[in-house]
Design a protein around this motif. Structure first.
Motif, PDB file in Angstrom:
ATOM      1  N   TRP A 121     -26.539  43.440  -2.804  1.00 40.72           N
ATOM      2  CA  TRP A 121     -26.437  42.164  -2.093  1.00 40.72           C
ATOM      3  C   TRP A 121     -25.283  42.178  -1.100  1.00 40.72           C
ATOM      4  N   ILE A 122     -24.134  42.676  -1.537  1.00 43.44           N
ATOM      5  CA  ILE A 122     -22.974  42.741  -0.644  1.00 43.44           C
ATOM      6  C   ILE A 122     -23.283  43.614   0.563  1.00 43.44           C
ATOM      7  N   CYS A 123     -23.916  44.757   0.326  1.00 46.20           N
ATOM      8  CA  CYS A 123     -24.212  45.677   1.428  1.00 46.20           C
ATOM      9  C   CYS A 123     -25.201  45.053   2.407  1.00 46.20           C
ATOM     10  N   ILE A 124     -26.240  44.400   1.880  1.00 40.78           N
ATOM     11  CA  ILE A 124     -27.243  43.784   2.756  1.00 40.78           C
ATOM     12  C   ILE A 124     -26.611  42.687   3.597  1.00 40.78           C
ATOM     13  N   CYS A 125     -25.825  41.812   2.944  1.00 38.14           N
ATOM     14  CA  CYS A 125     -25.190  40.700   3.662  1.00 38.14           C
ATOM     15  C   CYS A 125     -24.218  41.229   4.711  1.00 38.14           C
ATOM     16  N   ALA A 126     -23.473  42.266   4.341  1.00 37.95           N
ATOM     17  CA  ALA A 126     -22.532  42.862   5.300  1.00 37.95           C
ATOM     18  C   ALA A 126     -23.291  43.386   6.503  1.00 37.95           C
ATOM     19  N   GLY A 127     -24.447  43.999   6.247  1.00 40.19           N
ATOM     20  CA  GLY A 127     -25.268  44.513   7.345  1.00 40.19           C
ATOM     21  C   GLY A 127     -25.733  43.399   8.258  1.00 40.19           C
ATOM     22  N   LEU A 128     -26.180  42.283   7.643  1.00 38.63           N
ATOM     23  CA  LEU A 128     -26.636  41.129   8.420  1.00 38.63           C
ATOM     24  C   LEU A 128     -25.526  40.608   9.328  1.00 38.63           C
ATOM     25  N   PHE A 129     -24.312  40.491   8.752  1.00 38.91           N
ATOM     26  CA  PHE A 129     -23.201  39.955   9.537  1.00 38.91           C
ATOM     27  C   PHE A 129     -22.775  40.900  10.625  1.00 38.91           C
ATOM     28  N   CYS A 130     -22.951  42.169  10.352  1.00 36.62           N
ATOM     29  CA  CYS A 130     -22.655  43.194  11.338  1.00 36.62           C
ATOM     30  C   CYS A 130     -23.532  42.977  12.568  1.00 36.62           C
ATOM     31  N   LEU A 131     -24.772  42.578  12.337  1.00 39.65           N
ATOM     32  CA  LEU A 131     -25.694  42.347  13.451  1.00 39.65           C
ATOM     33  C   LEU A 131     -25.350  41.049  14.185  1.00 39.65           C
ATOM     34  N   TRP A 132     -24.979  40.006  13.416  1.00 43.81           N
ATOM     35  CA  TRP A 132     -24.705  38.708  14.034  1.00 43.81           C
ATOM     36  C   TRP A 132     -23.397  38.705  14.812  1.00 43.81           C
ATOM     37  N   GLU A 133     -22.350  39.139  14.146  1.00 41.40           N
ATOM     38  CA  GLU A 133     -21.039  39.153  14.801  1.00 41.40           C
ATOM     39  C   GLU A 133     -20.870  40.513  15.459  1.00 41.40           C
ATOM     40  N   THR A 134     -21.120  40.544  16.747  1.00 40.82           N
ATOM     41  CA  THR A 134     -21.218  41.842  17.436  1.00 40.82           C
ATOM     42  C   THR A 134     -19.905  42.627  17.443  1.00 40.82           C
ATOM     43  N   HIS A 135     -18.775  41.914  17.340  1.00 39.36           N
ATOM     44  CA  HIS A 135     -17.510  42.654  17.435  1.00 39.36           C
ATOM     45  C   HIS A 135     -16.965  43.073  16.062  1.00 39.36           C
ATOM     46  N   TRP A 136     -17.772  42.901  15.016  1.00 38.59           N
ATOM     47  CA  TRP A 136     -17.331  43.347  13.688  1.00 38.59           C
ATOM     48  C   TRP A 136     -17.876  44.739  13.410  1.00 38.59           C
ATOM     49  N   SER A 137     -17.045  45.555  12.787  1.00 35.30           N
ATOM     50  CA  SER A 137     -17.550  46.840  12.306  1.00 35.30           C
ATOM     51  C   SER A 137     -18.186  46.597  10.941  1.00 35.30           C
ATOM     52  N   TYR A 138     -18.918  47.592  10.435  1.00 42.77           N
ATOM     53  CA  TYR A 138     -19.562  47.417   9.132  1.00 42.77           C
ATOM     54  C   TYR A 138     -18.522  47.259   8.035  1.00 42.77           C
ATOM     55  N   PHE A 139     -17.439  47.981   8.186  1.00 40.00           N
ATOM     56  CA  PHE A 139     -16.387  47.898   7.157  1.00 40.00           C
ATOM     57  C   PHE A 139     -15.752  46.510   7.123  1.00 40.00           C
ATOM     58  N   THR A 140     -15.484  45.947   8.299  1.00 39.35           N
ATOM     59  CA  THR A 140     -14.911  44.592   8.367  1.00 39.35           C
ATOM     60  C   THR A 140     -15.813  43.601   7.668  1.00 39.35           C
ATOM     61  N   SER A 141     -17.112  43.762   7.923  1.00 41.61           N
ATOM     62  CA  SER A 141     -18.101  42.870   7.352  1.00 41.61           C
ATOM     63  C   SER A 141     -18.101  42.989   5.823  1.00 41.61           C
ATOM     64  N   LEU A 142     -18.010  44.233   5.346  1.00 38.12           N
ATOM     65  CA  LEU A 142     -17.971  44.509   3.913  1.00 38.12           C
ATOM     66  C   LEU A 142     -16.729  43.876   3.294  1.00 38.12           C
ATOM     67  N   TYR A 143     -15.614  44.053   3.966  1.00 34.74           N
ATOM     68  CA  TYR A 143     -14.327  43.499   3.519  1.00 34.74           C
ATOM     69  C   TYR A 143     -14.417  41.983   3.431  1.00 34.74           C
ATOM     70  N   PHE A 144     -14.983  41.377   4.459  1.00 36.44           N
ATOM     71  CA  PHE A 144     -15.114  39.920   4.474  1.00 36.44           C
ATOM     72  C   PHE A 144     -15.936  39.430   3.290  1.00 36.44           C
ATOM     73  N   PHE A 145     -17.033  40.120   3.003  1.00 33.84           N
ATOM     74  CA  PHE A 145     -17.878  39.674   1.907  1.00 33.84           C
ATOM     75  C   PHE A 145     -17.226  39.859   0.565  1.00 33.84           C
ATOM     76  N   PHE A 146     -16.524  40.959   0.415  1.00 31.66           N
ATOM     77  CA  PHE A 146     -15.858  41.178  -0.862  1.00 31.66           C
ATOM     78  C   PHE A 146     -14.808  40.094  -1.110  1.00 31.66           C
ATOM     79  N   ILE A 147     -14.011  39.805  -0.083  1.00 30.74           N
ATOM     80  CA  ILE A 147     -12.948  38.801  -0.207  1.00 30.74           C
ATOM     81  C   ILE A 147     -13.548  37.422  -0.503  1.00 30.74           C
ATOM     82  N   SER A 148     -14.723  37.150   0.075  1.00 39.46           N
ATOM     83  CA  SER A 148     -15.370  35.857  -0.185  1.00 39.46           C
ATOM     84  C   SER A 148     -15.898  35.785  -1.611  1.00 39.46           C
ATOM     85  N   LEU A 149     -16.613  36.832  -2.043  1.00 39.99           N
ATOM     86  CA  LEU A 149     -17.271  36.775  -3.354  1.00 39.99           C
ATOM     87  C   LEU A 149     -16.278  36.800  -4.505  1.00 39.99           C
TER      88      LEU A 149
END
Lengths: 253, 253
Positions: B168-196
């Protein structure tokens, strides 16, 4: 121990990058200033353009400025570790490097369950302590009911737990009111509530990192009181449910 | 429903004050600009002083500037309510008035237990759903073991829960990576982990408030998955402890 180790790690990862960032910012700011001055010189007489230049300067400044917050020295790192482990996450200090972020994730995965276990253990110890106190007091007042009271060990009434919790928040808020001279009592109360509920918005944070470390002890004690309160409520709720079921059974038979 | 109601309240309390603050800032900024211009005019020829004036201007600007963040419109208020109820607390939007702060406290006291109850209910529903899926699948493969499998309803193995959580974390991170164009995949992953983990440092936050609302649904689903994972681990741990006790009893007898 675990938090000290974590603090050293984070300090080591983030320190260097921050120094570089500060240097870069200074350099850029210098450049920006000289640029603005030369632009001003060129337009010496047309004072209408001053405003335009200042606006441009401001917009450049906003892009440049780092977000204000704590520095990544040892105290800051220790504070950061504390915010992560308790899942408060004020966010006035946060990792900027990828290494620091990855380390945060790994650190949190192992640290958070550990801290939760410690807190619930603290909460249990606290409950035992308070109930022992209560028993001793009751025994003094009425020696006859001694044996009946014995069965009630390991639980305290909700109102007492609630009272301790609210009392703790008020006392801590009062202490912070004295330390942070520019805080009102309400601000202090708000800060403590936001911390103890682990929301941690980070809009109101004490200024001195040394005080933050001291504050953490208060918050940790507070969190274990909250954990105690929750467990007491849970026990009462289960008891209530149990009695309800028995009553329903009785009414059906 | 409760969150919508809360959003309306907060919006109502904070909106007016923010508007006033913005107006005040604009006024002060104007004053500051004119002041700087007149100072520059006075020193037209002595260009050495320009630097000094700019420094002064900068320091004034820093004092003046509001912290950047979301505005207190309806979307922002809804987002704020979400951050409070889940105890994430990013802090990119926070109350500034005393009224708003007091409201936050009262709102959180009633809201957080409610959300926790809902999340654990979601987690239980999810566990039931997954275990049913598994039973159906197993039944297809081997019809013989049908009856034995029936006893295993309401629990799933840890590895599966862990797999779902990470997936779930990986899928959501991927989705956000697509939406927020200036985020890297790692940033997106980090954001989701910190949120969850409900830390919510708030150093990395999506830009658009509309997206934040959508994000909240993903986070809430993620939180219920985490709640499921924790309950599964707890059950396994208790089972393990139970078996251990039985084994010890056997060895003592």
């Amino acid at each position: 121990m675990y938090s000290l180790l974590g603090a050293v790690f984070f300090w080591w990862v983030e320190r260097e990058y921050e120094q570089e960032l500060i240097k870069q910012e200074k350099l850029f700011l210098d450049h920006l200033r000289n640029d603005t001055i030369s632009r001003l010189k060129r337009l010496l007489l047309k004072s209408i353009f001053y405003r335009k230049i200042l606006l441009w300067y401001e917009s450049q400044l906003i892009k440049l400025k780092m977000t204000k917050g704590l520095e990544w020295d040892m105290w800051g790192a220790l504070f950061y570790v504390g915010t992560i482990l308790t899942t408060i996450g004020y966010g006035n200090i946060a990792p900027r490097t990828s290494g620091g972020r990855a380390l945060s994730i790994v650190y949190a995965i192992f640290g958070i369950p550990l801290v939760l276990a410690i807190l619930s253990e603290f909460g249990r110890m606290f409950t035992t302590f308070v109930s022992n106190q209560r028993i001793a007091e009751t025994r003094k007042r009425q020696k006859l009911w001694d044996k009946r009271r014995r069965n009630y060990v390991r639980t305290i009434p909700i109102w007492l737990a609630l009272f301790i919790c609210i009392g703790w928040i008020c006392i801590c808020a009062g202490l912070f009111c004295l330390w942070e001279t520019h805080w009102s009592y309400f601000t202090s109360l708000y800060f403590f509530f936001i911390s103890l509920s682990t929301i941690g918005l980070g809009d109101v944070v004490p200024d001195h990192p040394h005080m933050l470390i001291l504050m953490f002890w208060l918050v940790i004690i507070g969190l274990s009181i909250v954990s105690m309160l929750i467990s007491v409520i849970q026990i009462k709720f289960e008891e209530w449910l149990y009695h309800l079921m028995i009553r329903m059974q009785v009414s059906f038979l």
